[in-house]
Design an enzyme around this catalytic site. Structure first.
Site, PDB file in Angstrom:
ATOM      1  N   LYS A  60       0.824  -1.218   0.000  1.00  0.00           N
ATOM      2  CA  LYS A  60       0.000   0.000   0.000  1.00  0.00           C
ATOM      3  C   LYS A  60       0.856   1.266   0.000  1.00  0.00           C
ATOM      4  O   LYS A  60       0.469   2.299  -0.545  1.00  0.00           O
ATOM      5  CB  LYS A  60      -0.962   0.008   1.201  1.00  0.00           C
ATOM      6  N   ALA A 193      -3.721 -12.751 -12.890  1.00  0.00           N
ATOM      7  CA  ALA A 193      -4.440 -11.472 -12.742  1.00  0.00           C
ATOM      8  C   ALA A 193      -5.288 -11.512 -11.478  1.00  0.00           C
ATOM      9  O   ALA A 193      -6.490 -11.235 -11.496  1.00  0.00           O
ATOM     10  CB  ALA A 193      -5.312 -11.212 -13.966  1.00  0.00           C
ATOM     11  N   GLU A 215      -3.134 -14.424 -17.545  1.00  0.00           N
ATOM     12  CA  GLU A 215      -4.037 -15.090 -16.600  1.00  0.00           C
ATOM     13  C   GLU A 215      -4.581 -16.370 -17.243  1.00  0.00           C
ATOM     14  O   GLU A 215      -5.067 -16.347 -18.375  1.00  0.00           O
ATOM     15  CB  GLU A 215      -5.188 -14.135 -16.231  1.00  0.00           C
ATOM     16  N   VAL A 282       0.442 -16.328  -8.276  1.00  0.00           N
ATOM     17  CA  VAL A 282      -0.552 -17.351  -8.625  1.00  0.00           C
ATOM     18  C   VAL A 282      -1.152 -17.991  -7.374  1.00  0.00           C
ATOM     19  O   VAL A 282      -1.501 -19.170  -7.366  1.00  0.00           O
ATOM     20  CB  VAL A 282       0.064 -18.433  -9.551  1.00  0.00           C
ATOM     21  N   ASP A 325      -4.219 -17.334   7.644  1.00  0.00           N
ATOM     22  CA  ASP A 325      -3.975 -17.928   6.319  1.00  0.00           C
ATOM     23  C   ASP A 325      -3.780 -19.436   6.369  1.00  0.00           C
ATOM     24  O   ASP A 325      -3.846 -20.101   5.338  1.00  0.00           O
ATOM     25  CB  ASP A 325      -2.716 -17.312   5.690  1.00  0.00           C
ATOM     26  N   HIS A 457     -22.873  15.716   3.094  1.00  0.00           N
ATOM     27  CA  HIS A 457     -22.834  16.244   1.727  1.00  0.00           C
ATOM     28  C   HIS A 457     -21.824  17.375   1.639  1.00  0.00           C
ATOM     29  O   HIS A 457     -21.814  18.234   2.513  1.00  0.00           O
ATOM     30  CB  HIS A 457     -24.208  16.793   1.327  1.00  0.00           C
TER      31      HIS A 457
HETATM   32  P1  FAD Z   1       1.293 -14.233   8.248  1.00  0.00           P
HETATM   33  O1  FAD Z   1       1.099 -12.781   8.155  1.00  0.00           O
HETATM   34  O2  FAD Z   1       1.847 -14.943   7.079  1.00  0.00           O
HETATM   35  O3  FAD Z   1       2.244 -14.456   9.511  1.00  0.00           O
HETATM   36  C1  FAD Z   1       2.685 -15.708   9.900  1.00  0.00           C
HETATM   37  C2  FAD Z   1       3.998 -15.537  10.619  1.00  0.00           C
HETATM   38  O4  FAD Z   1       4.326 -16.790  11.231  1.00  0.00           O
HETATM   39  C3  FAD Z   1       5.163 -15.205   9.701  1.00  0.00           C
HETATM   40  O5  FAD Z   1       5.841 -14.063  10.160  1.00  0.00           O
HETATM   41  C4  FAD Z   1       6.063 -16.436   9.766  1.00  0.00           C
HETATM   42  O6  FAD Z   1       7.445 -16.113   9.714  1.00  0.00           O
HETATM   43  C5  FAD Z   1       5.712 -17.003  11.131  1.00  0.00           C
HETATM   44  N1  FAD Z   1       5.957 -18.439  11.218  1.00  0.00           N
HETATM   45  C6  FAD Z   1       5.576 -19.395  10.347  1.00  0.00           C
HETATM   46  N2  FAD Z   1       5.901 -20.618  10.802  1.00  0.00           N
HETATM   47  C7  FAD Z   1       6.529 -20.419  11.993  1.00  0.00           C
HETATM   48  C8  FAD Z   1       7.085 -21.299  12.951  1.00  0.00           C
HETATM   49  N3  FAD Z   1       7.026 -22.627  12.791  1.00  0.00           N
HETATM   50  N4  FAD Z   1       7.672 -20.764  14.053  1.00  0.00           N
HETATM   51  C9  FAD Z   1       7.706 -19.408  14.232  1.00  0.00           C
HETATM   52  N5  FAD Z   1       7.168 -18.538  13.371  1.00  0.00           N
HETATM   53  C10 FAD Z   1       6.588 -19.032  12.260  1.00  0.00           C
HETATM   54  N6  FAD Z   1      -4.506  -8.815   3.268  1.00  0.00           N
HETATM   55  C11 FAD Z   1      -5.364  -7.820   3.516  1.00  0.00           C
HETATM   56  O7  FAD Z   1      -6.309  -8.006   4.285  1.00  0.00           O
HETATM   57  N7  FAD Z   1      -5.220  -6.593   2.939  1.00  0.00           N
HETATM   58  C12 FAD Z   1      -4.204  -6.326   2.087  1.00  0.00           C
HETATM   59  O8  FAD Z   1      -4.095  -5.213   1.580  1.00  0.00           O
HETATM   60  C13 FAD Z   1      -3.284  -7.357   1.798  1.00  0.00           C
HETATM   61  N8  FAD Z   1      -2.254  -7.132   0.959  1.00  0.00           N
HETATM   62  C14 FAD Z   1      -1.369  -8.143   0.725  1.00  0.00           C
HETATM   63  C15 FAD Z   1      -0.334  -7.896  -0.177  1.00  0.00           C
HETATM   64  C16 FAD Z   1       0.579  -8.882  -0.470  1.00  0.00           C
HETATM   65  C17 FAD Z   1       1.698  -8.595  -1.452  1.00  0.00           C
HETATM   66  C18 FAD Z   1       0.470 -10.152   0.172  1.00  0.00           C
HETATM   67  C19 FAD Z   1       1.475 -11.232  -0.103  1.00  0.00           C
HETATM   68  C20 FAD Z   1      -0.555 -10.410   1.055  1.00  0.00           C
HETATM   69  C21 FAD Z   1      -1.489  -9.404   1.334  1.00  0.00           C
HETATM   70  N9  FAD Z   1      -2.569  -9.617   2.196  1.00  0.00           N
HETATM   71  C22 FAD Z   1      -3.464  -8.618   2.429  1.00  0.00           C
HETATM   72  C23 FAD Z   1      -2.767 -10.905   2.881  1.00  0.00           C
HETATM   73  C24 FAD Z   1      -2.250 -10.823   4.320  1.00  0.00           C
HETATM   74  O9  FAD Z   1      -0.893 -10.440   4.306  1.00  0.00           O
HETATM   75  C25 FAD Z   1      -2.420 -12.157   5.013  1.00  0.00           C
HETATM   76  O10 FAD Z   1      -3.760 -12.592   4.894  1.00  0.00           O
HETATM   77  C26 FAD Z   1      -2.077 -12.049   6.483  1.00  0.00           C
HETATM   78  O11 FAD Z   1      -0.745 -11.619   6.647  1.00  0.00           O
HETATM   79  C27 FAD Z   1      -2.272 -13.396   7.180  1.00  0.00           C
HETATM   80  O12 FAD Z   1      -1.926 -13.283   8.516  1.00  0.00           O
HETATM   81  P2  FAD Z   1      -1.404 -14.544   9.331  1.00  0.00           P
HETATM   82  O13 FAD Z   1      -1.120 -14.051  10.706  1.00  0.00           O
HETATM   83  O14 FAD Z   1      -2.320 -15.673   9.163  1.00  0.00           O
HETATM   84  O15 FAD Z   1      -0.037 -14.992   8.629  1.00  0.00           O
HETATM   85  P1  NAI Z   2      -4.996 -14.843  -6.251  1.00  0.00           P
HETATM   86  O1  NAI Z   2      -5.592 -16.118  -5.858  1.00  0.00           O
HETATM   87  O2  NAI Z   2      -5.666 -13.572  -5.898  1.00  0.00           O
HETATM   88  O3  NAI Z   2      -4.775 -14.807  -7.826  1.00  0.00           O
HETATM   89  C1  NAI Z   2      -3.990 -15.758  -8.486  1.00  0.00           C
HETATM   90  C2  NAI Z   2      -4.345 -15.722  -9.960  1.00  0.00           C
HETATM   91  O4  NAI Z   2      -3.393 -16.491 -10.661  1.00  0.00           O
HETATM   92  C3  NAI Z   2      -5.721 -16.341 -10.236  1.00  0.00           C
HETATM   93  O5  NAI Z   2      -6.479 -15.470 -11.029  1.00  0.00           O
HETATM   94  C4  NAI Z   2      -5.376 -17.648 -10.948  1.00  0.00           C
HETATM   95  O6  NAI Z   2      -6.342 -18.048 -11.871  1.00  0.00           O
HETATM   96  C5  NAI Z   2      -4.062 -17.280 -11.629  1.00  0.00           C
HETATM   97  N1  NAI Z   2      -3.209 -18.422 -11.940  1.00  0.00           N
HETATM   98  C6  NAI Z   2      -2.966 -19.517 -11.176  1.00  0.00           C
HETATM   99  N2  NAI Z   2      -2.103 -20.339 -11.797  1.00  0.00           N
HETATM  100  C7  NAI Z   2      -1.785 -19.759 -12.985  1.00  0.00           C
HETATM  101  C8  NAI Z   2      -0.934 -20.111 -14.063  1.00  0.00           C
HETATM  102  N3  NAI Z   2      -0.222 -21.248 -14.061  1.00  0.00           N
HETATM  103  N4  NAI Z   2      -0.864 -19.281 -15.131  1.00  0.00           N
HETATM  104  C9  NAI Z   2      -1.561 -18.122 -15.160  1.00  0.00           C
HETATM  105  N5  NAI Z   2      -2.395 -17.731 -14.151  1.00  0.00           N
HETATM  106  C10 NAI Z   2      -2.486 -18.534 -13.080  1.00  0.00           C
HETATM  107  O7  NAI Z   2      -3.499 -14.894  -5.665  1.00  0.00           O
HETATM  108  P2  NAI Z   2      -2.412 -13.775  -5.439  1.00  0.00           P
HETATM  109  O8  NAI Z   2      -2.631 -12.599  -6.304  1.00  0.00           O
HETATM  110  O9  NAI Z   2      -1.125 -14.497  -5.487  1.00  0.00           O
HETATM  111  O10 NAI Z   2      -2.690 -13.330  -3.951  1.00  0.00           O
HETATM  112  C11 NAI Z   2      -2.728 -14.304  -2.914  1.00  0.00           C
HETATM  113  C12 NAI Z   2      -3.676 -13.900  -1.853  1.00  0.00           C
HETATM  114  O11 NAI Z   2      -3.102 -12.869  -1.036  1.00  0.00           O
HETATM  115  C13 NAI Z   2      -4.996 -13.295  -2.318  1.00  0.00           C
HETATM  116  O12 NAI Z   2      -5.911 -14.279  -2.695  1.00  0.00           O
HETATM  117  C14 NAI Z   2      -5.445 -12.556  -1.105  1.00  0.00           C
HETATM  118  O13 NAI Z   2      -6.057 -13.444  -0.230  1.00  0.00           O
HETATM  119  C15 NAI Z   2      -4.133 -12.067  -0.507  1.00  0.00           C
HETATM  120  N6  NAI Z   2      -3.931 -10.666  -0.895  1.00  0.00           N
HETATM  121  C16 NAI Z   2      -4.866  -9.752  -0.505  1.00  0.00           C
HETATM  122  C17 NAI Z   2      -4.745  -8.445  -0.881  1.00  0.00           C
HETATM  123  C18 NAI Z   2      -5.814  -7.487  -0.476  1.00  0.00           C
HETATM  124  O14 NAI Z   2      -6.600  -7.821   0.393  1.00  0.00           O
HETATM  125  N7  NAI Z   2      -5.885  -6.310  -1.074  1.00  0.00           N
HETATM  126  C19 NAI Z   2      -3.623  -7.965  -1.669  1.00  0.00           C
HETATM  127  C20 NAI Z   2      -2.723  -9.022  -2.049  1.00  0.00           C
HETATM  128  C21 NAI Z   2      -2.879 -10.313  -1.647  1.00  0.00           C
END
Ligand code: FAD
Ligand code: NAI
Length: 478
Positions: A60, A193, A215, A282, A325, A457
């Site tokens: 972000k 995508a 995609e 993906v 997650d 508004h």
């Molecule tokens: P995580 O945040 O993955 O945290 C798990 C932690 O556990 C990690 O730090 C890991 O190192 C630790 N861990 C794992 N195994 C062990 C172990 N055995 N011992 C000790 N530590 C361990 N979600 C949104 O709602 N809004 C967004 O805008 C958004 N943007 C995103 C953008 C990107 C690029 C990505 C990749 C994800 C995004 N997400 C977003 C998804 C969001 O980041 C996850 O849903 C969220 O972080 C999940 O939280 P969590 O606590 O389950 O796991």
């Molecule tokens: P995603 O599940 O959102 O999208 C993956 C895309 O890749 C799908 O459209 C799928 O059809 C496509 N795909 C899969 N295999 C493929 C292949 N072999 N070739 C071409 N296309 C393929 O997964 P993404 O973008 O990796 O994000 C993971 C998750 O992280 C999200 O589902 C979301 O839960 C979280 N996230 C949330 C955000 C938010 O809340 N704003 C921002 C970023 C991530």
């Protein structure tokens, strides 16, 4: 270290750190294990998980910088402002993002000290169960074994990698590499995508990259409300994102020049995408492989997720819970946090509840896409009679004044009871506007309730009110 706690949390992301804080607020003696150092200069494990370190927060920050750049370069001229030759210092943008991450992750360390939560630096795995509860081994700086009657697994997820596209985070990147490019690539390829592909693809397109998204599925954002996804697709194409649906990826080769991706397009024609860098987005897979779950009699499902009770997040092992997650449901930070709070309260004997239908989603593109509840296609499949009401930002004075008049709000209400079943937004500030819809749905509000509430508004929130009124064909300004 060998110590007994009431609650041991494994993982310091949004699910884990919030669970630890709520458990401490409820009077428990709590420890939280975290192993990942991410980019910490001293190699120390950092709290905050994917979200704060390599997910929500850094992405972000980059979205905000790139949006400023795009506005200054292309849109402020509409306001009569002339800015010549705007440039972007990518290294400074990345440093700003890193500062925000450091501030946020450090903030959790402060909250842990304030709540007297013990941070266990190292990788946690199960050893077994004894009279003091479950034994958890820590490998790392705080090596040893800790015990607790209650364990919360919050180990999160990692990017799914494909064998044909080995991620080196230089040429072929997952989210971690894509958040720290040293310069804007001339040509950027994105596989998938989905949410990450669209958000990070938008960042680098706004900074000047030619972005091509490949995609596999034939439909754009298939899980999003169809009309809303169509509108977003149209707007993204207009902005210059090349989105190719229904492709099949073939050989991927790297060379000094960059990456070459062979694919067949939706018509079956063989194509090649040559790019400087490739982002592979993906989907994500749960972190369950190194927990030694078998030691306490637990198994994952075939996709690696930990099965839990729908209402309490308790696993098949009594006193062991899993959140975020690593379990079913959307991979979203706020869902992980809510489950963390829920589990702490369940352990305390309370009766908390999460309505998963009321969890909002946001895709932080420009315009943003946000929704809560059911889509039109879901309601049709369920055979539920509903009334749609839609209102465009183009008819809202505030949106016009802001120069952000693309998109609409759509409210779906039950045809008989008027209960709000779903709200879908593509437009400016959708991430904030959707909160009103989530509150309304949690309270089982009717569309008429939103229609009768006085909204400020001029504001974008008036579009929500008008869309609610439109379900009854009585929008006032259209
Ligand atoms: P995580 O945040 O993955 O945290 C798990 C932690 O556990 C990690 O730090 C890991 O190192 C630790 N861990 C794992 N195994 C062990 C172990 N055995 N011992 C000790 N530590 C361990 N979600 C949104 O709602 N809004 C967004 O805008 C958004 N943007 C995103 C953008 C990107 C690029 C990505 C990749 C994800 C995004 N997400 C977003 C998804 C969001 O980041 C996850 O849903 C969220 O972080 C999940 O939280 P969590 O606590 O389950 O796991
Ligand atoms: P995603 O599940 O959102 O999208 C993956 C895309 O890749 C799908 O459209 C799928 O059809 C496509 N795909 C899969 N295999 C493929 C292949 N072999 N070739 C071409 N296309 C393929 O997964 P993404 O973008 O990796 O994000 C993971 C998750 O992280 C999200 O589902 C979301 O839960 C979280 N996230 C949330 C955000 C938010 O809340 N704003 C921002 C970023 C991530």
């Amino acid at each position: 270290m060998s110590q007994n706690f009431d609650v041991v949390v494994i993982g310091g992301g949004p699910g884990g750190y919030i669970a630890a804080i709520r458990a401490a607020q409820l009077g428990f003696k709590v420890a939280c294990a975290e192993s990942a150092a991410y980019d910490d200069p001293k190699g120390e494990p950092r709290l905050g998980g994917t979200c704060l370190n390599v997910g929500c927060i850094p992405s972000k920050a980059l979205l905000a910088t790139s949006e400023e750049f795009e506005n200054i370069s292309h849109h402020v001229s509409d306001h009569g402002i002339t800015v010549k030759d705007a440039t972007i210092d990518v290294k400074k943008m990345i440093a700003r993002k890193d500062d925000i991450v450091t501030k946020m992750t450090g903030g959790i360390g402060f909250l842990f000290r304030k709540n007297k939560i013990t941070l266990l630096k190292g990788h946690a795995s199960f050893v077994g169960k004894g009279t003091d509860g479950y034994q958890v081994k820590i490998d790392g700086k705080d090596a040893g074994t800790v015990t607790a009657k209650n364990i919360i697994i919050a180990t999160g997820s990692k990017a799914r990698h494909l064998p044909s596209m080995p991620v080196d985070n230089e040429l072929i990147c997952d989210n971690e590499g894509a958040l720290k490019f040293g310069a804007t690539p001339k040509k950027l390829g994105v596989i998938g995508a989905g949410v990450i592909g669209l958000e990070l693809g938008s960042v680098w397109r706004r900074l000047g990259a030619e972005v091509t998204v490949l995609e596999a599925l034939p439909t754009f954002l298939g899980l999003v409300d169809e009309g809303t996804a169509k509108e977003a697709h149209k707007l993204f194409i207009k902005q210059g994102l090349n989105i190719n649906l229904g492709v099949k990826i073939g050989d991927v080769k790297t060379s000094k020049k960059g990456v070459s991706v062979a694919y067949t397009d939706s018509t079956g024609a063989a194509k090649t995408l040559d790019c400087d860098r490739l982002i592979v987005s993906v989907g994500r897979v749960p972190n369950t492989d190194r927990l030694n779950l078998e030691a306490i009699g637990l198994k994952t499902d075939e996709r690696g997720f930990i099965p839990v009770d729908d209402h309490t997040c308790e696993t098949a092992a009594s006193g062991v819970y899993a959140v975020g997650d690593v379990v079913r449901g959307p991979m979203l930070a706020h869902k992980a946090e809510d489950e963390g709070v829920l589990v702490a309260e369940v352990i305390a004997g309370q009766k908390p509840h999460i309505d998963y239908n009321c969890i909002p989603w946001v895709i932080y593109t420009s315009p943003e896409i946000a929704w809560v509840g059911k889509t039109e296609q879901q309601l049709k499949a369920e055979g539920r009679a509903y009334k749609p009401g839609q209102f465009p930002f183009g008819a809202n004075g505030r949106a016009l004044g802001m120069g952000q008049a693309d998109g609409f709000v759509k409210v779906l209400a039950d045809a008989q009871t008027d209960e709000i079943l779903g709200v879908h937004i593509v437009g400016a500030a959708a991430s904030d506007l959707i909160a009103e819809a989530a509150v309304a749905m949690e309270f089982k509000a009717a569309a008429e309730d939103i229609g009768r509430v006085c909204h400020p508004h001029p504001s974008l929130s008036e579009v929500m009110r008008e869309a609610a009124l439109a379900t009854d064909k009585r929008a006032l300004n259209m």
